[in-house]
Enzyme design. Structure first.
Site, mmCIF file in Angstrom:
data_model
loop_
_atom_site.group_PDB
_atom_site.id
_atom_site.type_symbol
_atom_site.label_atom_id
_atom_site.label_comp_id
_atom_site.label_asym_id
_atom_site.label_seq_id
_atom_site.Cartn_x
_atom_site.Cartn_y
_atom_site.Cartn_z
ATOM 1 N N LYS A 186 0.832 -1.211 0.000
ATOM 2 C CA LYS A 186 0.000 0.000 0.000
ATOM 3 C C LYS A 186 0.860 1.251 0.000
ATOM 4 C CE LYS A 186 -1.686 1.681 4.056
ATOM 5 N NZ LYS A 186 -1.376 3.118 4.167
ATOM 6 N N ASN A 187 1.896 1.237 0.824
ATOM 7 C CA ASN A 187 2.703 2.455 0.956
ATOM 8 C C ASN A 187 3.619 2.703 -0.237
ATOM 9 O OD1 ASN A 187 1.420 2.949 3.320
ATOM 10 N ND2 ASN A 187 3.135 2.455 4.659
ATOM 11 N N CYS A 204 -5.123 12.531 12.681
ATOM 12 C CA CYS A 204 -5.910 11.322 12.460
ATOM 13 C C CYS A 204 -5.762 10.458 13.692
ATOM 14 C CB CYS A 204 -5.464 10.596 11.209
ATOM 15 S SG CYS A 204 -3.894 9.789 11.414
ATOM 16 N N ARG A 216 -0.524 14.621 12.563
ATOM 17 C CA ARG A 216 0.389 14.323 11.450
ATOM 18 C C ARG A 216 0.731 15.631 10.743
ATOM 19 N NH1 ARG A 216 -1.357 8.494 9.032
ATOM 20 N NH2 ARG A 216 0.807 8.437 8.429
ATOM 21 N N ASP A 271 4.499 0.766 11.868
ATOM 22 C CA ASP A 271 3.323 0.081 11.310
ATOM 23 C C ASP A 271 3.219 -1.383 11.752
ATOM 24 O OD1 ASP A 271 2.530 2.373 10.074
ATOM 25 O OD2 ASP A 271 3.001 1.736 8.032
ATOM 26 N N ARG A 282 -8.634 -0.628 4.605
ATOM 27 C CA ARG A 282 -7.867 0.419 3.912
ATOM 28 C C ARG A 282 -6.514 -0.138 3.457
ATOM 29 N NH1 ARG A 282 -6.177 4.269 7.883
ATOM 30 N NH2 ARG A 282 -4.655 4.530 6.236
HETATM 31 C C1 UD1 Z 1 4.392 6.893 6.142
HETATM 32 C C2 UD1 Z 1 3.541 5.686 5.939
HETATM 33 C C3 UD1 Z 1 3.005 5.203 7.255
HETATM 34 C C4 UD1 Z 1 4.146 4.959 8.216
HETATM 35 C C5 UD1 Z 1 5.043 6.196 8.305
HETATM 36 C C6 UD1 Z 1 6.302 5.986 9.156
HETATM 37 C C7 UD1 Z 1 2.577 5.953 3.721
HETATM 38 C C8 UD1 Z 1 1.359 6.208 2.918
HETATM 39 N N1 UD1 Z 1 2.434 6.013 5.051
HETATM 40 O O1 UD1 Z 1 3.576 7.913 6.688
HETATM 41 O O2 UD1 Z 1 2.298 4.003 7.037
HETATM 42 O O3 UD1 Z 1 3.595 4.731 9.488
HETATM 43 O O4 UD1 Z 1 5.469 6.576 7.013
HETATM 44 O O5 UD1 Z 1 7.070 4.956 8.632
HETATM 45 O O6 UD1 Z 1 3.641 5.663 3.203
HETATM 46 N N2 UD1 Z 1 6.539 14.624 10.571
HETATM 47 C C9 UD1 Z 1 6.684 15.970 10.869
HETATM 48 N N3 UD1 Z 1 6.482 16.879 9.864
HETATM 49 C C10 UD1 Z 1 6.157 16.512 8.583
HETATM 50 C C11 UD1 Z 1 6.027 15.121 8.298
HETATM 51 C C12 UD1 Z 1 6.221 14.202 9.323
HETATM 52 O O7 UD1 Z 1 6.955 16.348 11.994
HETATM 53 O O8 UD1 Z 1 6.006 17.376 7.718
HETATM 54 C C13 UD1 Z 1 6.734 13.611 11.658
HETATM 55 C C14 UD1 Z 1 5.429 12.860 11.964
HETATM 56 O O9 UD1 Z 1 4.660 13.556 12.907
HETATM 57 C C15 UD1 Z 1 5.960 11.578 12.530
HETATM 58 C C16 UD1 Z 1 7.231 11.336 11.726
HETATM 59 O O10 UD1 Z 1 7.591 12.592 11.173
HETATM 60 O O11 UD1 Z 1 6.294 11.723 13.880
HETATM 61 C C17 UD1 Z 1 7.106 10.289 10.634
HETATM 62 O O12 UD1 Z 1 6.174 10.681 9.699
HETATM 63 P P1 UD1 Z 1 6.315 10.306 8.158
HETATM 64 O O13 UD1 Z 1 7.514 9.489 7.929
HETATM 65 O O14 UD1 Z 1 6.135 11.557 7.373
HETATM 66 O O15 UD1 Z 1 5.056 9.406 7.944
HETATM 67 P P2 UD1 Z 1 4.045 9.413 6.744
HETATM 68 O O16 UD1 Z 1 4.762 9.710 5.469
HETATM 69 O O17 UD1 Z 1 2.859 10.244 7.103
#
Ligand code: UD1
Length: 432
Positions: free
Chosen positions: A27-28, A123, A128, A311, A403
């Site tokens: 999915k990711n 969420c 996030r 995850d 999902r």
């Molecule tokens: C992706 C995955 C999700 C997985 C996560 C961590 C997809 C669709 N989803 O989510 O399944 O759990 O990686 O491996 O691929 N953060 C910030 N600022 C930002 C972005 C992130 O502070 O602009 C922080 C988040 O709050 C969190 C951490 O960074 O604590 C990791 O987030 P991130 O790696 O961005 O996760 P996702 O891309 O949302």
């Protein structure tokens, strides 16, 4: 949704899961790959092979159609034609359906020079934020305005050097997608190293992009004029693979996952060995056998790849509820990701939470209960716990599970689990 369409899983626990399961596409990987397809301005089609039927994929396809893409299904393959994409606005309702749609910003900006989306907000697994996405896009020349819950970005993107304060998966993908058709070269430092980033790189390069370094902390992108069509199959889902292996552990069974890349979930198999499970690795298959209860794990920390994935934290936590002794899990990625804990307690688990740390005191058995899935992986964890518990459980909120898992109850039933879908009348209807 019609009230009479609400479904839940019904589980009779207590049987060991035994057998083999084939793991489908991640999915990711598929979600950013679908977003990347928007960069193809040519009339050539993109074929994505063997795409699993997931709620999040359906949501992303609705968004692509709404932006002007043509999407056709041919068996398990998807055919995408994105030549006529001209809409720069992702509607609010669709945006809310899938939080990861944030990485549509990069390709839409790259292609149209403008994009408008609603703020994705928090969420179930916690806040996030998207600051890293926005700051990175600004460094590539986007002018961003936030007004009334909406984010508008415009500008002709040019290459640049971006250093992420944290190796965010989504921000890395968004910036890669923004940079592919920007003028000049881009370097992303402290990029996420997750396998899904390498998958996105492979896909983009197959369409004519010039990206290198994915899988390491430094990614380089040389802007190209445009992309073309092609055919691609994404990596197998390492989280789904891990979920089935943990199902074997919880139920003291023996499960083989096939068509996987074992290295992608080595952090899990290493921990399982440390906890006393038997692990057999093949070139594209892994078997886990657990005849005895696991030994407790004194300190598991989630972290960016190659660390232990957030995850799989809920599913591992569920497994440790039946371990011999006391385990600790520290959630470093999404600090509020413990919604499965109160539900597991209803099944007799002994877990204490303090901040982003969970201490799990192993019990001899879990007992069936009516529980609620609040997010995707929490739901998977509850399903595994129910398969291990004595007696009957019901799991509500399975839309969250579906999902990200294609046919989970059917696959678990093929491994010998007594699990089925049933229709239920929701509480609010009963009490009205
Ligand atoms: C992706 C995955 C999700 C997985 C996560 C961590 C997809 C669709 N989803 O989510 O399944 O759990 O990686 O491996 O691929 N953060 C910030 N600022 C930002 C972005 C992130 O502070 O602009 C922080 C988040 O709050 C969190 C951490 O960074 O604590 C990791 O987030 P991130 O790696 O961005 O996760 P996702 O891309 O949302």
């Amino acid at each position: 949704m019609e009230w009479n369409c609400v479904e839940r899983y019904q589980v009779q626990g207590g049987l060991p899961l035994v057998g083999t399961v084939k793991v489908g596409g991640a999915k990711n990987s598929i979600l950013p790959v679908l977003a990347a397809a928007l960069l193809n301005e040519s009339r050539e089609e993109i074929r994505l092979q063997q795409v699993p039927a997931l709620g999040d994929v359906r949501a992303m396809l609705s968004i692509l159609r709404c932006l002007g893409a043509r999407v056709d299904q041919e068996g398990e393959d998807l055919l995408l034609q994105t030549a006529d994409v001209d809409c720069d606005h992702v509607p609010d309702a669709l945006m809310r359906e899938m939080r990861s749609s944030i990485f549509l910003m990069g390709p839409l900006l790259g292609r149209l020079g403008r994009v408008r989306i609603s703020y994705p907000g928090g969420c179930a697994i916690g806040l996030r934020p998207i600051n890293l996405h926005l700051e990175g896009l600004q460094q590539l020349g986007a002018v961003i305005e936030e007004k009334g819950g909406c984010i508008e970005a415009r500008g002709r993107l040019r290459g640049g050097e971006v250093t992420l304060a944290y190796p965010s998966v989504g921000a890395t993908e968004n910036l890669m997608l923004a940079a592919v058709c920007a003028r000049g070269s881009t370097v992303i430092n402290n990029a996420a190293c997750e396998p899904e980033i390498a998958d996105l790189q492979n896909f983009l390069n197959m369409l004519g992009a010039r990206v290198s370094g994915a899988g390491s902390p430094v990614i380089r992108i040389r802007g190209v004029r445009g992309l073309h069509g092609g055919s691609y199959r994404v990596f197998p889902d390492r989280i789904v693979a891990g979920t089935f292996l943990l199902a074997a552990v919880l139920t003291r069974g023996c499960v083989t996952v096939e068509e996987v890349i074992p290295e992608h979930f080595a952090s899990l198999t290493k921990l399982l060995e440390e906890a006393g499970a038997e692990v057999e690795r093949g070139a594209a298959a892994v078997t886990v056998r657990a005849a005895e209860p696991l030994r407790a794990l004194s300190r598991v920390k989630t972290g960016p790849y190659p660390g232990f994935p957030t995850d799989l934290q809920p599913q591992l936590l569920a497994a440790l509820t039946l371990a011999d002794g006391s385990s600790t899990i520290i959630e470093h990625v999404f600090k509020g990701r413990f919604h499965h804990v109160p539900e597991l307690r209803k099944m007799g688990a002994r877990i204490e939470l303090s901040g982003h740390r969970a201490v799990i005191r192993g019990v001899r058995r879990l007992s069936g209960a009516a529980v609620q899935a609040t997010d995707l992986r929490a739901g998977a964890a509850l399903t595994l716990a129910a398969l291990a518990a004595d007696g009957e459980s019901t799991i509500a909120g399975i839309g969250h599970i579906e999902r990200g898992y294609d046919g989970l109850p059917e696959a678990l039933a093929r491994l010998g689990g007594r699990i089925s879908r049933e229709k239920s009348v929701p509480e609010e209807v009963l009490s009205s």
